[in-house]
Scaffold this active site. Structure first.
Site, PDB file in Angstrom:
ATOM      1  N   ASP A  48       0.827  -1.208   0.000  1.00 29.67           N
ATOM      2  CA  ASP A  48       0.000   0.000   0.000  1.00 29.67           C
ATOM      3  C   ASP A  48       0.865   1.264   0.000  1.00 29.67           C
ATOM      4  OD1 ASP A  48      -2.729   1.302   0.500  1.00 29.67           O
ATOM      5  OD2 ASP A  48      -1.545   2.097   2.168  1.00 29.67           O
ATOM      6  N   TYR A  87       2.618  10.416  -0.219  1.00 30.07           N
ATOM      7  CA  TYR A  87       3.715   9.980   0.651  1.00 30.07           C
ATOM      8  C   TYR A  87       5.048  10.434   0.039  1.00 30.07           C
ATOM      9  CZ  TYR A  87       0.254   6.777   2.777  1.00 30.07           C
ATOM     10  OH  TYR A  87      -0.841   6.237   3.377  1.00 30.07           O
TER      11      TYR A  87
HETATM   12  N1  LIG Z   1      -5.176   5.662   4.677  1.00 29.42           N
HETATM   13  C1  LIG Z   1      -4.517   6.442   5.517  1.00 29.42           C
HETATM   14  O1  LIG Z   1      -4.934   7.574   5.787  1.00 29.42           O
HETATM   15  C2  LIG Z   1      -3.254   5.931   6.150  1.00 29.42           C
HETATM   16  C3  LIG Z   1      -2.665   6.638   7.215  1.00 29.42           C
HETATM   17  C4  LIG Z   1      -1.509   6.111   7.782  1.00 29.42           C
HETATM   18  C5  LIG Z   1      -0.952   4.930   7.291  1.00 29.42           C
HETATM   19  N2  LIG Z   1      -1.546   4.285   6.232  1.00 29.42           N
HETATM   20  C6  LIG Z   1      -0.980   3.025   5.678  1.00 29.42           C
HETATM   21  O2  LIG Z   1      -0.693   2.117   6.735  1.00 29.42           O
HETATM   22  C7  LIG Z   1       0.682   1.750   6.672  1.00 29.42           C
HETATM   23  C8  LIG Z   1       1.193   1.415   8.034  1.00 29.42           C
HETATM   24  O3  LIG Z   1       1.123   2.530   8.922  1.00 29.42           O
HETATM   25  P1  LIG Z   1       2.168   2.617  10.110  1.00 29.42           P
HETATM   26  O4  LIG Z   1       3.558   2.640   9.553  1.00 29.42           O
HETATM   27  O5  LIG Z   1       1.766   3.713  11.008  1.00 29.42           O
HETATM   28  O6  LIG Z   1       1.902   1.183  10.809  1.00 29.42           O
HETATM   29  P2  LIG Z   1       2.394   0.489  12.148  1.00 29.42           P
HETATM   30  O7  LIG Z   1       2.675  -0.916  11.753  1.00 29.42           O
HETATM   31  O8  LIG Z   1       1.427   0.760  13.235  1.00 29.42           O
HETATM   32  O9  LIG Z   1       3.770   1.211  12.549  1.00 29.42           O
HETATM   33  C9  LIG Z   1       4.926   0.908  11.815  1.00 29.42           C
HETATM   34  C10 LIG Z   1       6.191   1.467  12.500  1.00 29.42           C
HETATM   35  O10 LIG Z   1       6.351   0.927  13.811  1.00 29.42           O
HETATM   36  C11 LIG Z   1       7.707   0.496  14.003  1.00 29.42           C
HETATM   37  N3  LIG Z   1       7.691  -0.981  14.042  1.00 29.42           N
HETATM   38  C12 LIG Z   1       6.976  -1.841  13.247  1.00 29.42           C
HETATM   39  N4  LIG Z   1       7.161  -3.117  13.625  1.00 29.42           N
HETATM   40  C13 LIG Z   1       8.009  -3.088  14.662  1.00 29.42           C
HETATM   41  C14 LIG Z   1       8.556  -4.105  15.477  1.00 29.42           C
HETATM   42  N5  LIG Z   1       8.248  -5.388  15.283  1.00 29.42           N
HETATM   43  N6  LIG Z   1       9.373  -3.735  16.498  1.00 29.42           N
HETATM   44  C15 LIG Z   1       9.670  -2.422  16.710  1.00 29.42           C
HETATM   45  N7  LIG Z   1       9.190  -1.417  15.964  1.00 29.42           N
HETATM   46  C16 LIG Z   1       8.355  -1.736  14.951  1.00 29.42           C
HETATM   47  C17 LIG Z   1       8.482   1.042  12.792  1.00 29.42           C
HETATM   48  O11 LIG Z   1       8.844   2.404  13.030  1.00 29.42           O
HETATM   49  P3  LIG Z   1      10.273   2.898  13.613  1.00 29.42           P
HETATM   50  O12 LIG Z   1      11.277   1.815  13.375  1.00 29.42           O
HETATM   51  O13 LIG Z   1      10.525   4.153  12.835  1.00 29.42           O
HETATM   52  O14 LIG Z   1      10.030   3.181  15.071  1.00 29.42           O
HETATM   53  C18 LIG Z   1       7.420   1.040  11.722  1.00 29.42           C
HETATM   54  O15 LIG Z   1       7.686   1.898  10.649  1.00 29.42           O
HETATM   55  C19 LIG Z   1       1.339   2.946   5.986  1.00 29.42           C
HETATM   56  O16 LIG Z   1       2.595   2.640   5.419  1.00 29.42           O
HETATM   57  C20 LIG Z   1       0.305   3.284   4.930  1.00 29.42           C
HETATM   58  O17 LIG Z   1       0.423   2.390   3.836  1.00 29.42           O
HETATM   59  C21 LIG Z   1      -2.681   4.770   5.671  1.00 29.42           C
END
Ligand SMILES: NC(=O)c1ccc[n+]([C@@H]2O[C@H](COP(=O)([O-])OP(=O)(O)OC[C@H]3O[C@@H](n4cnc5c(N)ncnc54)[C@H](OP(=O)(O)O)[C@@H]3O)[C@@H](O)[C@H]2O)c1
Length: 320
Positions: A55, A60
């Protein structure tokens, strides 16, 4: 590309199947993960582990994230039919008054620009990133329907639309022989649950739309990585706004209280949090983010983790 660890779910009532754990590039590709090489390694590993759904959005990193994801997917050598790729339109891409929103003009121009940046002939799912109150809903639905009919996307969906807006779009499309949305993309996690559970799911389940949910780890907070402060280079170190919104005393206490439940199950809190979201049959996929390969490897294991009614009850007690 076969694997035994991933599970696949239908995207709502459609015939499209997405990996229950998927990967997105918001705040990472072109921001905190700038090197093409790192993006390539994360995406190649995701494919090895059975992730098929990726996605992204035009906005972005102002197009850079689409370019990086497209290059990394191409470099992986995965055949196009193996991939489910989505992108989005709505947010301003320049100062131009028409380079924003969900007018027919912006939708038609944006899909072509997204395809150019990604290097693809078509998207699998094209999302309306937000609802546009300045464009008649009929114009938006007709434009998305035409995008699908022209072959530039196979399906379309909404993101963060209210249940009433989703229902109106669906009803209008069905009543007029147009292509209806098949999915909604809301925020949903252990720490942000009521809007989806009380308002969105009842409507999307009734209409047969599948949810693909974002920030299922509350941007990493639910992994427990902030138990002892904010690690350098982490999401909350890089984005103060998100830290202020999410890293409250109350949330931090809940995340700490989830640890013994995860420990007893022999899983990490990240896996527990993702499996908890996936307990909902109306959810087709959790869209995770990763800045490192190891995070992705940890997270995909949630795909096969089932939680018992007793475990869910204990989690509910913690979440309140
Ligand atoms: N439709 C919308 O309005 C909207 C809005 C937001 C996002 N999205 C979509 O949703 C996707 C995911 O959002 P998100 O990145 O906020 O999701 P998330 O999975 O809640 O957070 C991901 C972040 O958490 C940390 N992380 C992930 N797994 C980890 C682990 N096992 N151990 C330690 N840290 C970990 C990493 O950041 P660090 O390493 O930097 O700490 C990673 O980039 C986006 O890429 C996008 O495609 C859509």
């Amino acid at each position: 590309m076969a694997n035994t660890t991933m599970t696949y779910r239908r995207l709502g009532n459609s015939g499209l199947k997405v990996s229950s754990v998927s990967l997105g590039g918001w705040t990472t590709y072109g921001h905190t993960v700038e090197e093409l090489n790192t993006v390539q390694r994360i995406i190649a590993r995701a494919l090895e582990l059975g992730v098929n759904f990726f996605d992204i959005a035009d906005v972005y990193a102002k197009g850079k994230a689409e370019e990086l994801m497209g290059e990394a997917l191409a470099a992986s050598g995965a055949p196009r039919h193996h991939l489910v790729v989505s992108s989005k339109v709505f947010h301003p891409m320049s100062d131009d008054v028409n380079d924003r929103g969900l007018s027919r003009k912006h939708i038609m121009e944006s899909i072509d620009r997204s395809l150019d940046r990604l290097g693809f002939d078509y998207l699998d799912v094209y999302f309306a990133h937000r609802y546009d109150p300045e464009t008649p809903l009929e114009e938006t639905v007709e434009a998305f329907s035409d995008v699908v009919r022209s072959g530039r996307a196979h399906y379309w969906g909404t993101s963060m639309w209210s249940p009433a807006q989703i229902a109106e779009a669906h009803t209008f499309a069905k009543a007029n022989g147009l292509v209806a949305p098949i999915t909604e993309q809301p925020e949903y996690s252990m720490l942000r649950r009521s809007r989806v559970e009380e308002r969105v799911l009842p409507v999307t389940t009734r209409l047969g739309l599948g949810l693909v949910v974002w920030s299922p780890l509350a941007q990493g907070l639910l992994t427990g990585k902030y138990d002892d402060g904010v690690p350098e280079g982490s999401r909350f170190a890089n984005f103060e706004r998100f830290r202020e919104q999410l890293l409250t005393e109350e949330n931090a206490a809940k995340v700490r209280a989830l640890r013994p439940i995860a420990d007893e199950l022999g899983v990490t809190r990240a896996q527990l949090a993702l499996a908890w979201v996936l307990r909902q049959p109306g959810v087709s996929s959790v869209i995770t983010g990763a800045t490192r390969v190891e995070q992705l490897e940890e997270n995909v294991r949630a795909a096969t983790l089932e939680l018992s009614p007793e475990q869910l009850e204990r989690i509910d007690e913690v979440l309140g």
